[in-house]
Enzyme design. Sequence first.
Site, PDB file in Angstrom:
ATOM      1  N   HIS A  38       0.828  -1.201   0.000  1.00 34.51           N
ATOM      2  CA  HIS A  38       0.000   0.000   0.000  1.00 34.51           C
ATOM      3  C   HIS A  38       0.866   1.255   0.000  1.00 34.51           C
ATOM      4  O   HIS A  38       0.911   2.024   0.960  1.00 34.51           O
ATOM      5  CB  HIS A  38      -0.945  -0.014   1.205  1.00 34.51           C
ATOM      6  CG  HIS A  38      -2.176  -0.823   0.966  1.00 34.51           C
ATOM      7  ND1 HIS A  38      -2.948  -1.352   1.973  1.00 34.51           N
ATOM      8  CD2 HIS A  38      -2.786  -1.208  -0.188  1.00 34.51           C
ATOM      9  CE1 HIS A  38      -3.973  -2.013   1.458  1.00 34.51           C
ATOM     10  NE2 HIS A  38      -3.883  -1.943   0.142  1.00 34.51           N
ATOM     11  N   CYS A  92       3.513 -11.827   2.739  1.00 31.69           N
ATOM     12  CA  CYS A  92       4.350 -11.617   3.921  1.00 31.69           C
ATOM     13  C   CYS A  92       4.311 -12.867   4.804  1.00 31.69           C
ATOM     14  O   CYS A  92       3.228 -13.415   5.045  1.00 31.69           O
ATOM     15  CB  CYS A  92       3.845 -10.409   4.706  1.00 31.69           C
ATOM     16  SG  CYS A  92       4.586 -10.220   6.339  1.00 31.69           S
ATOM     17  N   GLU A 122      -5.674  -7.956   3.590  1.00 35.79           N
ATOM     18  CA  GLU A 122      -5.072  -9.014   4.405  1.00 35.79           C
ATOM     19  C   GLU A 122      -6.129  -9.754   5.206  1.00 35.79           C
ATOM     20  O   GLU A 122      -6.129 -10.992   5.264  1.00 35.79           O
ATOM     21  CB  GLU A 122      -4.035  -8.420   5.371  1.00 35.79           C
ATOM     22  CG  GLU A 122      -3.433  -9.474   6.284  1.00 35.79           C
ATOM     23  CD  GLU A 122      -2.696  -8.884   7.468  1.00 35.79           C
ATOM     24  OE1 GLU A 122      -2.764  -9.476   8.568  1.00 35.79           O
ATOM     25  OE2 GLU A 122      -2.048  -7.830   7.312  1.00 35.79           O
ATOM     26  N   SER A 257       5.290   0.323   4.855  1.00 39.25           N
ATOM     27  CA  SER A 257       5.328   0.265   3.391  1.00 39.25           C
ATOM     28  C   SER A 257       5.891   1.547   2.782  1.00 39.25           C
ATOM     29  O   SER A 257       5.754   1.780   1.578  1.00 39.25           O
ATOM     30  CB  SER A 257       3.917   0.000   2.842  1.00 39.25           C
ATOM     31  OG  SER A 257       2.991   0.931   3.357  1.00 39.25           O
TER      32      SER A 257
END
Length: 276
Positions: A38, A92, A122, A257
């Site tokens: 993101h 991840c 997620e 991020s």
Amino acid sequence: MQVILAEHLGFCYGVKRAIKIAGEHADGISCTLGPIIHNPQVVERLRAEGVGTVDNLSDMKEGTIIIRSHGVGPNVYAEARARGLTLVDATCPHVKKAQQSAQKIVDEGRTVVIVGEKNHPEVKSIFEWSNQKATIIETVEEAADFPECKKLGVVSQTTFSGERFNQIVTRLLDKSRDIKILRTICNATDLRQSATINLAKKVELMIVIGGRNSANTTRLAQLSEKICRTVHIETADELKPEWLRELKKIGITAGASTPDWIIREVQRKCQMVLET
């Protein structure tokens, strides 16, 4: 005048890994399924290097599809293979652990609760790994309204607020006599949140850098603004000199991020304003 960086800020391991994996497939026929992370600036940089983005597998006729850091459900893996696409998984590892935890809770015959944001990609991926049986709880009020059950299992979004997770779990403790709590918030999230809180207590203004669509960056801004004046920006171009003048201490933090080069640009611009 001081410009102070938070002790922990910027890219986490999972983000670095995802970007590295995507960069290794910059061949013009590889795409990530949704943005790899993101951060719009990173996504644009990868696009310029030859890694595109698609929203649906149906948009890919051939080539390599890269699973982004937020992960996807098992059905996406199956569909990608059925379409004959080369599959590269950049999920991840912490998200993968949360997915596996949700699946394990289901296999144990427990009612599953995912503590996290309902619309976050997620959380949606973790939900899919629960065989779509989980209840997603985002607030203390939702936890209070959750019905009692025989066996309960709890997992969390990896970037969720640790404080809010604890508050929600406290409300869930009396919902079952057999409860398993798997706190799948990653260490990088905890470190960035605690570092932001500590720095916000020492400065007059906190600058939080990161994508506006980044949940973990937004969380840092929310934590900081409870303590001191806070601004959330994506790039140095958004920084306004009038925010900084006549201040003695300014703090800078950034989401997991947010790339180092954007952090350095903001830091340099702060210093330039202070020197004029």
